[in-house]
Design a protein around this motif. Structure first.
Motif, PDB file in Angstrom:
ATOM      1  N   UNK A   1       0.879  -1.167   0.000  1.00  0.00           N
ATOM      2  CA  UNK A   1       0.000   0.000   0.000  1.00  0.00           C
ATOM      3  C   UNK A   1       0.916   1.216   0.000  1.00  0.00           C
ATOM      4  N   UNK A   2       0.940   1.933  -1.101  1.00  0.00           N
ATOM      5  CA  UNK A   2       1.891   3.039  -1.250  1.00  0.00           C
ATOM      6  C   UNK A   2       1.254   4.367  -0.884  1.00  0.00           C
ATOM      7  N   UNK A   3       2.107   5.313  -0.560  1.00  0.00           N
ATOM      8  CA  UNK A   3       1.680   6.677  -0.285  1.00  0.00           C
ATOM      9  C   UNK A   3       1.518   7.381  -1.624  1.00  0.00           C
ATOM     10  N   UNK A   4       0.294   7.715  -2.035  1.00  0.00           N
ATOM     11  CA  UNK A   4       0.077   8.317  -3.353  1.00  0.00           C
ATOM     12  C   UNK A   4       0.810   9.639  -3.545  1.00  0.00           C
ATOM     13  N   UNK A   5       1.131  10.346  -2.466  1.00  0.00           N
ATOM     14  CA  UNK A   5       1.837  11.621  -2.592  1.00  0.00           C
ATOM     15  C   UNK A   5       3.260  11.428  -3.114  1.00  0.00           C
ATOM     16  N   UNK A   6       3.767  10.207  -3.096  1.00  0.00           N
ATOM     17  CA  UNK A   6       5.119   9.930  -3.568  1.00  0.00           C
ATOM     18  C   UNK A   6       5.166   9.644  -5.063  1.00  0.00           C
TER      19      UNK A   6
ATOM     20  N   UNK B   1       0.456  10.241 -10.713  1.00  0.00           N
ATOM     21  CA  UNK B   1      -0.189  11.193  -9.792  1.00  0.00           C
ATOM     22  C   UNK B   1      -1.641  11.428 -10.200  1.00  0.00           C
ATOM     23  N   UNK B   2      -1.877  11.541 -11.506  1.00  0.00           N
ATOM     24  CA  UNK B   2      -3.266  11.743 -11.966  1.00  0.00           C
ATOM     25  C   UNK B   2      -4.119  10.529 -11.622  1.00  0.00           C
ATOM     26  N   UNK B   3      -3.582   9.330 -11.814  1.00  0.00           N
ATOM     27  CA  UNK B   3      -4.311   8.114 -11.457  1.00  0.00           C
ATOM     28  C   UNK B   3      -4.556   8.056  -9.951  1.00  0.00           C
ATOM     29  N   UNK B   4      -3.535   8.411  -9.167  1.00  0.00           N
ATOM     30  CA  UNK B   4      -3.680   8.382  -7.713  1.00  0.00           C
ATOM     31  C   UNK B   4      -4.768   9.341  -7.260  1.00  0.00           C
ATOM     32  N   UNK B   5      -4.814  10.525  -7.834  1.00  0.00           N
ATOM     33  CA  UNK B   5      -5.831  11.512  -7.470  1.00  0.00           C
ATOM     34  C   UNK B   5      -7.224  11.013  -7.859  1.00  0.00           C
ATOM     35  N   UNK B   6      -7.319  10.398  -9.029  1.00  0.00           N
ATOM     36  CA  UNK B   6      -8.601   9.884  -9.509  1.00  0.00           C
ATOM     37  C   UNK B   6      -9.136   8.757  -8.621  1.00  0.00           C
ATOM     38  N   UNK B   7      -8.245   7.903  -8.126  1.00  0.00           N
ATOM     39  CA  UNK B   7      -8.661   6.723  -7.372  1.00  0.00           C
ATOM     40  C   UNK B   7      -8.389   6.830  -5.876  1.00  0.00           C
ATOM     41  N   UNK B   8      -8.078   8.011  -5.382  1.00  0.00           N
ATOM     42  CA  UNK B   8      -7.727   8.186  -3.980  1.00  0.00           C
ATOM     43  C   UNK B   8      -8.850   7.698  -3.072  1.00  0.00           C
ATOM     44  N   UNK B   9      -8.480   6.873  -2.099  1.00  0.00           N
ATOM     45  CA  UNK B   9      -9.440   6.358  -1.137  1.00  0.00           C
ATOM     46  C   UNK B   9     -10.154   5.095  -1.595  1.00  0.00           C
ATOM     47  N   UNK B  10      -9.888   4.659  -2.820  1.00  0.00           N
ATOM     48  CA  UNK B  10     -10.490   3.416  -3.333  1.00  0.00           C
ATOM     49  C   UNK B  10      -9.398   2.396  -3.559  1.00  0.00           C
ATOM     50  N   UNK B  11      -9.786   1.150  -3.630  1.00  0.00           N
ATOM     51  CA  UNK B  11      -8.824   0.100  -3.969  1.00  0.00           C
ATOM     52  C   UNK B  11      -8.548   0.172  -5.459  1.00  0.00           C
ATOM     53  N   UNK B  12      -7.285   0.355  -5.770  1.00  0.00           N
ATOM     54  CA  UNK B  12      -6.881   0.476  -7.164  1.00  0.00           C
ATOM     55  C   UNK B  12      -5.498  -0.111  -7.321  1.00  0.00           C
ATOM     56  N   UNK B  13      -5.343  -1.105  -8.189  1.00  0.00           N
ATOM     57  CA  UNK B  13      -4.039  -1.731  -8.406  1.00  0.00           C
ATOM     58  C   UNK B  13      -3.269  -0.966  -9.463  1.00  0.00           C
TER      59      UNK B  13
END
Length: 121
Positions: free
Chosen positions: A96-101, A107-119
């Motif tokens: 489980x990675x820190x999306x801010x890194x 980063x765009x994918x992390x922002x889009x899926x933040x708080x959801x399970x996303x591989x």
């Protein structure tokens, strides 16, 4: 244009003094500490980002969104878990990675899926 080694400083063009050559964690560009504006006295102990990547990180909102996540979610960053990509893929170890890194399109994918399970593969 002059052909330069990929590890050369983007400001002066020299491929020397590697002990003082910074690598941008966002775009992979190199810059000497003394060519940086303003010049740095030492190589930072933390990740370093060039001006362009720092600007992007400030404006995309991901860092603020990650800080707004509940502590219970942020506490799991770097935790090893098992993930399943589908019925034919089975289970495998994942982190489980820190999306801010993340950088770039991640980063765009992390922002889009933040708080959801996303591989992310």
């Amino acid at each position: 244009p002059v052909d330069r080694p990929p590890e050369s400083c983007v400001r002066c063009g020299d491929d020397d003094d590697h002990a003082n050559l910074l690598l941008c964690e966002g775009c992979g560009r190199y810059e000497h500490t003394y060519c940086n504006v303003p010049p740095l006295r030492v190589v930072p102990e933390h990740d370093w980002y060039c001006d362009a990547c720092r600007s992007t990180r400030r404006t995309d909102g991901l860092d603020e969104a990650v800080r707004a996540l509940p502590v219970s979610v942020r506490a799991r960053f770097a935790e090893i878990c098992f993930a399943q990509g589908g019925s034919s893929f089975g289970w495998w170890p994942a982190v489980i990675y820190d999306p801010a890194l993340t950088v770039g399109s991640a980063r765009r994918l992390a922002l889009k899926h933040l708080g959801r399970r996303h591989l992310v593969y």
